[in-house]
Design an enzyme around this catalytic site. Structure first.
Site, PDB file in Angstrom:
ATOM      1  N   CYS A   1      -5.594   5.324   0.957  1.00  0.00           N
ATOM      2  CA  CYS A   1      -4.525   5.725   0.268  1.00  0.00           C
ATOM      3  C   CYS A   1      -4.443   4.728  -1.055  1.00  0.00           C
ATOM      4  CB  CYS A   1      -3.300   5.979   1.146  1.00  0.00           C
ATOM      5  SG  CYS A   1      -1.968   6.587  -0.056  1.00  0.00           S
TER       6      CYS A   1
ATOM      7  N   CYS B   1      -0.845   4.556  -2.211  1.00  0.00           N
ATOM      8  CA  CYS B   1       0.052   3.822  -1.303  1.00  0.00           C
ATOM      9  C   CYS B   1      -0.302   2.354  -1.796  1.00  0.00           C
ATOM     10  CB  CYS B   1       0.087   4.180  -0.027  1.00  0.00           C
ATOM     11  SG  CYS B   1      -0.249   5.807   0.698  1.00  0.00           S
ATOM     12  N   ASP B   2      -1.401   1.804  -1.463  1.00  0.00           N
ATOM     13  CA  ASP B   2      -1.848   0.603  -1.207  1.00  0.00           C
ATOM     14  C   ASP B   2      -2.476  -0.179  -2.656  1.00  0.00           C
ATOM     15  OD1 ASP B   2      -1.153   0.883   1.202  1.00  0.00           O
ATOM     16  OD2 ASP B   2      -3.051   1.288   2.128  1.00  0.00           O
TER      17      ASP B   2
END
Ligand code: NAP
Length: 310
Positions: free
Chosen positions: A134, A137-138
């Site tokens: 992701c 997200c990261d």
């Protein structure tokens, strides 16, 4: 026995919520079950530009809650729970969930898919310590650090481009020299100075101490090994349908996807499938929504008339 639902939908992505929207609008007693949070795969997407009606694109974390809001405001019930097992009970179905037992006349499976894994040393060990699926997200954890993206499809190139906002450099590692990604994404990738390609290569191992530090590569044409220093590895090598929990309820194809007809009906009367989880899905957000609508219409007809074949 409690009154059964007319339709239970498993999975809260675009397919599931669209099915729920149609079922609720036709005044079916409909319940959607989701194990994490509303939106499904779209929650991993920072910017979606191929869903009609959003000329400036839309963030997945915006679209997911909107899908939920639209369907529940029309009467769809929602429970956050995981389905563990499903049995037939005459014409109906009994679902065992984390939250108890549920009964339904028809079932729409819209559980989507999960990211496939490489099965190489270090991959599992470094999840959350440099290995990710992701970028949205990261990505920010890798500010000014080099990262690698594995894969040559839409997801790899889209997410690789997204990562260039944070990383010092993004190397896309692909096992051949032609990309699967759509041409627009390819053009953007080739025009981006912070992104380069490592062709004809596969990752053999992910290494590091407390986090990812390097990956071991192999050139598949020559068999030559090499090493690339990276702080993060983003894996986008395709999707695996989430069908394990179904047991032998419906026939699956060789890839573990649910076999359906054009009305999303499986070989088991009363069970339908929509979105990525079904065979022959084009695996696009917009077609998942279309599948959801089609499945709901067929399910409503079955619940009201008992007719399965058209
Ligand atoms: P995909 O289209 O199936 O592509 C997977 C890529 O990973 C392929 O390039 C494949 O190589 C490579 N690959 C597969 N197994 C591998 C392995 N063991 N080792 C190394 N490489 C491997 O998957 P995706 O990119 O996740 O996309 C899935 C679906 O979602 C597609 O339908 C896509 O259009 C859609 N999607 C769309 C968008 C968008 O439109 N922005 C974003 C995300 C996803 P080969 O090419 O050699 O097979």
């Amino acid at each position: 026995m409690p009154q059964p639902y007319d339709i239970i939908i498993i999975g809260g992505g675009a397919a599931g919520f669209t099915a729920g929207l149609y079922a609720a609008r036709d005044r079916c007693r409909a319940l959607l079950l989701e194990r994490f949070s509303a939106g499904g795969q779209v929650l991993n997407c920072e910017h979606i530009e191929n869903y009609p009606g959003f000329p400036d694109g839309v963030a997945g974390y915006t679209l997911g809650p909107l899908l939920q809001q639209q369907a529940t405001s029309l009467g769809l019930e929602l429970q956050l729970t995981e389905v563990c097992a499903i049995q037939r009970d005459g014409e109906a179905f009994v679902l065992q969930t984390d939250g108890g037992t549920l009964h339904t006349k028809a079932l729409i499976v819209a559980t989507g898919s999960s990211f496939s894994t490489l099965g190489i040393p270090g991959e599992e060990e470094f999840v959350g310590k440099g290995v990710s699926h992701c970028a949205a997200c990261d990505g920010a954890f890798f500010m000014d650090q080099p990262v690698a993206v594995v894969g040559g499809g839409d997801a790899a190139i889209d997410e690789g481009l997204h990562l260039t906002q944070y990383a010092s450099h993004v190397t896309v590692i692909h096992r051949r020299t032609a990309l699967r990604a759509c041409r627009l994404l390819q053009e953007r990738a080739r025009a981006n100075d912070k992104l380069s390609f490592c062709w004809n290569s596969v990752v053999r191992e992910i290494e590091g101490d407390t986090g990812v530090e390097r990956i071991r590569l192999e050139d598949v044409t020559q068999g030559t090994p090499s090493t690339l220093d990276v702080a993060g590895v983003f894996l986008y090598i395709g999707l695996t349908a989430n069908t394990l929990f179904l047991g032998d309820l419906v026939p699956l194809n060789a890839n573990g996807q649910i076999v359906t007809d054009l009305w999303m009906r499986t070989a088991t009367p009363g069970v339908l499938a929509a979105g990525d989880v079904r065979s022959d899905s084009s695996r696009q957000l917009v077609s998942a929504a279309g599948d959801g609508a089609t499945a709901a219409l067929a399910a409503i007809r079955y619940v009201r008339t008992g007719e399965w074949q058209r």
